[in-house]
Design an enzyme around this catalytic site. Structure first.
Site, PDB file in Angstrom:
ATOM      1  N   ASP A 217       0.749  -1.254  -0.235  1.00 30.73           N
ATOM      2  CA  ASP A 217       0.061  -0.081   0.049  1.00 30.73           C
ATOM      3  C   ASP A 217       1.086   1.262  -0.244  1.00 30.73           C
ATOM      4  O   ASP A 217       1.556   1.394   0.981  1.00 30.73           O
ATOM      5  CB  ASP A 217      -1.306   0.186   1.521  1.00 30.73           C
ATOM      6  CG  ASP A 217      -1.862   1.515   1.488  1.00 30.73           C
ATOM      7  OD1 ASP A 217      -1.479   2.275   0.364  1.00 30.73           O
ATOM      8  OD2 ASP A 217      -2.465   1.290   2.355  1.00 30.73           O
ATOM      9  N   GLN A 220       0.875   6.493   0.885  1.00 37.54           N
ATOM     10  CA  GLN A 220       2.078   7.271   1.726  1.00 37.54           C
ATOM     11  C   GLN A 220       3.016   7.688   1.352  1.00 37.54           C
ATOM     12  O   GLN A 220       4.356   8.207   2.060  1.00 37.54           O
ATOM     13  CB  GLN A 220       1.760   7.071   3.346  1.00 37.54           C
ATOM     14  CG  GLN A 220       0.414   7.063   4.027  1.00 37.54           C
ATOM     15  CD  GLN A 220      -0.384   8.803   3.892  1.00 37.54           C
ATOM     16  OE1 GLN A 220       0.769   9.763   3.613  1.00 37.54           O
ATOM     17  NE2 GLN A 220      -1.281   8.874   4.086  1.00 37.54           N
ATOM     18  N   CYS A 381      -8.918   6.008  10.037  1.00 38.51           N
ATOM     19  CA  CYS A 381      -9.209   4.816   9.112  1.00 38.51           C
ATOM     20  C   CYS A 381      -7.830   4.025   9.297  1.00 38.51           C
ATOM     21  O   CYS A 381      -7.687   2.775   8.514  1.00 38.51           O
ATOM     22  CB  CYS A 381      -8.820   4.812   7.581  1.00 38.51           C
ATOM     23  SG  CYS A 381     -10.192   5.555   7.107  1.00 38.51           S
TER      24      CYS A 381
HETATM   25  N1  PMP Z   1      -3.560   3.264   2.612  1.00 40.63           N
HETATM   26  C1  PMP Z   1      -3.071   4.422   3.217  1.00 40.63           C
HETATM   27  C2  PMP Z   1      -2.074   4.339   4.077  1.00 40.63           C
HETATM   28  C3  PMP Z   1      -3.666   5.725   3.408  1.00 40.63           C
HETATM   29  O1  PMP Z   1      -2.954   6.610   4.058  1.00 40.63           O
HETATM   30  C4  PMP Z   1      -5.039   5.801   3.357  1.00 40.63           C
HETATM   31  C5  PMP Z   1      -5.428   7.383   2.833  1.00 40.63           C
HETATM   32  N2  PMP Z   1      -5.873   8.061   3.756  1.00 40.63           N
HETATM   33  C6  PMP Z   1      -5.414   5.048   2.118  1.00 40.63           C
HETATM   34  C7  PMP Z   1      -4.786   3.824   1.660  1.00 40.63           C
HETATM   35  C8  PMP Z   1      -6.593   4.680   1.151  1.00 40.63           C
HETATM   36  O2  PMP Z   1      -7.089   6.056  -0.031  1.00 40.63           O
HETATM   37  P1  PMP Z   1      -7.799   6.156  -0.764  1.00 40.63           P
HETATM   38  O3  PMP Z   1      -9.076   6.875  -0.111  1.00 40.63           O
HETATM   39  O4  PMP Z   1      -6.864   7.835  -1.883  1.00 40.63           O
HETATM   40  O5  PMP Z   1      -7.880   5.419  -1.740  1.00 40.63           O
END
Ligand code: PMP
Length: 423
Positions: A217, A220, A381
């Site tokens: 992922d 960041q 989240c």
């Molecule tokens: N993974 C990480 C580490 C994030 O910071 C985020 C966004 N806060 C996401 C996934 C999800 O990204 P998105 O909402 O743009 O799909």
């Protein structure tokens, strides 16, 4: 030029031949940074949630919508061809950003969709009962829930790499939990709640040693400059445009071409097929197989512009600037009475998460906003992280290349003011 000292000793001037990182020049490229909020200059420290857009991105999108707008791929007319060219050039820009070729760049809606794509297309096809999917405790929900759903559908099991008090994967976890049962290891490159930079090469080596897939992922990871996911050892690397100075609604799933080729499609529809009949449909090769329907064309073009813009900057200067600012942020926040940092890994980026004794982050966030200081409060989240540290929520100030020491000072001053009201 050289300076002669009276002794005759020649002292060479300290001229650094590298281009200097000029934060004021960078800020001048971001119109949204130059405004007041609640009568105070905007101090935008919510970059981990989403970053502002430079003029180059805004202009690229406006130019597309004003002159070249049409649907892609299916048209013979001039505008459709121009739109198709611009869309595919954007894919090339992202490929350059990722040190790869366009056949490994799948456009998605963002990180969430990229991870869902892998968890669905790869996970639901290849996972079996008894298989294990290894995640870390610090994952964003979008790197937990899709895998949880894939495990529920296939009978595979989730395994969690625990984190230590600094917020990094704890000693011994990788060795003991990545085993012959592991089929996927999926972790963040950089944690959004803690700022921890994970050792992806080490995780990938452990995954590959047992024949497992390494999914990253990268939400960041990319805002701090180009990334080479293949060199990191990833098989898939997902990220969002909006956190790397591009628009919302667009992101990339990078995948090794052999992995993409071995993966069935996820969503069906136009553009992802070779031929369709009621008896049998055959699928397109390459990224098109995973891009069903009309894509976010203008947004892809905006993201291409963001990638080009980032690559044109002094990347070493950006990294040094951000790291110095992070250290400064840690030092200044330590002055605030009752403040505890959440996320103190030695290798971290851009995130200052904290709690203050007896103060609810939401009250703090609201009072900071009165001072023009934009931070994020909540669980980010990442509820399992909050539970690990025994807090319901944190206040998170997150930095970008345009952040300044003055903004850190404003944050700290606003915190003192807020705490004098709240306590
Ligand atoms: N993974 C990480 C580490 C994030 O910071 C985020 C966004 N806060 C996401 C996934 C999800 O990204 P998105 O909402 O743009 O799909």
């Amino acid at each position: 030029m050289s300076h002669d000292r009276p002794s005759g000793e020649v002292v060479l001037p300290s001229v650094d031949p590298r281009p200097r990182f000029d934060v004021d020049a960078i800020r001048a490229e971001f119109p949204a940074l130059h405004q007041e909020v609640n009568g105070k200059p905007l101090t935008y420290l919510d970059n981990a949630a989403s970053s502002m857009k430079p003029r180059a991105v805004l202009d690229a999108m406006a130019a597309f919508y004003e002159r070249d707008y049409s649907n892609v791929h299916r048209g013979v007319h001039t505008l459709s061809q121009r739109a198709t060219t611009a869309y595919e050039e954007a894919r090339q820009d992202l490929a350059t950003f990722l040190s790869t070729t366009p056949d490994e760049v799948v456009f998605t809606r963002g990180t969430t969709e990229g991870l869902n794509l892998v968890a669905n297309a790869w996970g639901r096809t290849f996972l079996r009962p008894g298989d294990e999917v290894v995640l870390s405790r610090m994952e964003h929900h979008s790197n937990i829930v899709p895998w949880q759903m894939a495990c529920q559908a296939t009978g595979a099991t989730l395994v969690v790499l625990e984190i230590d008090d600094h917020g990094q994967i704890a000693a011994g976890e990788i060795e003991s939990k990545i085993t012959a049962r592991t089929k996927v290891v999926s972790t963040s490159h950089v944690s959004n709640a803690l700022g921890t930079v994970n050792d992806i090469p080490r995780l990938a080596a452990a995954a590959h040693a047992v024949g497992a897939l390494m999914v990253v992922d990268g939400a960041q990871g990319v805002p701090h400059g180009p990334v080479d996911p293949r060199a990191l050892g990833a098989d898939f690397y997902a990220f969002s445009g909006h956190k790397m100075f591009g628009p919302t609604g667009i992101g990339v799933l990078w995948g090794r071409r052999e992995r993409l080729a071995a993966m069935p499609p996820w969503q069906g529809g136009g553009d992802m097929i070779r031929s369709v009949s009621f008896e049998q449909t055959t699928y397109a090769d390459g990224p098109a197989r995973f891009e069903a329907g009309t894509p976010a064309i203008g947004e892809a073009i905006g993201l291409g512009a963001a990638a080009r813009w980032l690559m044109s900057k002094d990347l070493a200067g950006i990294a040094a600037h951000e790291d110095a600012l992070l250290a400064y942020g840690h030092a200044r926040l330590a002055e605030v009475p009752g403040l505890r940092m959440i996320g103190t890994a030695p290798n971290k980026k851009a995130v200052l998460g904290f709690v203050v004794d007896g103060v609810h982050p939401h009250d703090l966030g609201t009072l900071l906003d009165m001072e023009g200081v934009a931070v994020r409060v909540g669980h980010h989240c990442a509820e399992p992280v909050m539970r690990r540290f025994g807090v319901p929520a944190t206040t998170r100030a997150s930095l970008a290349l345009y952040s300044t020491p003055t903004e850190i000072d404003r944050l700290v001053a606003a915190l003192h003011k807020a705490l004098s009201i709240l306590s």
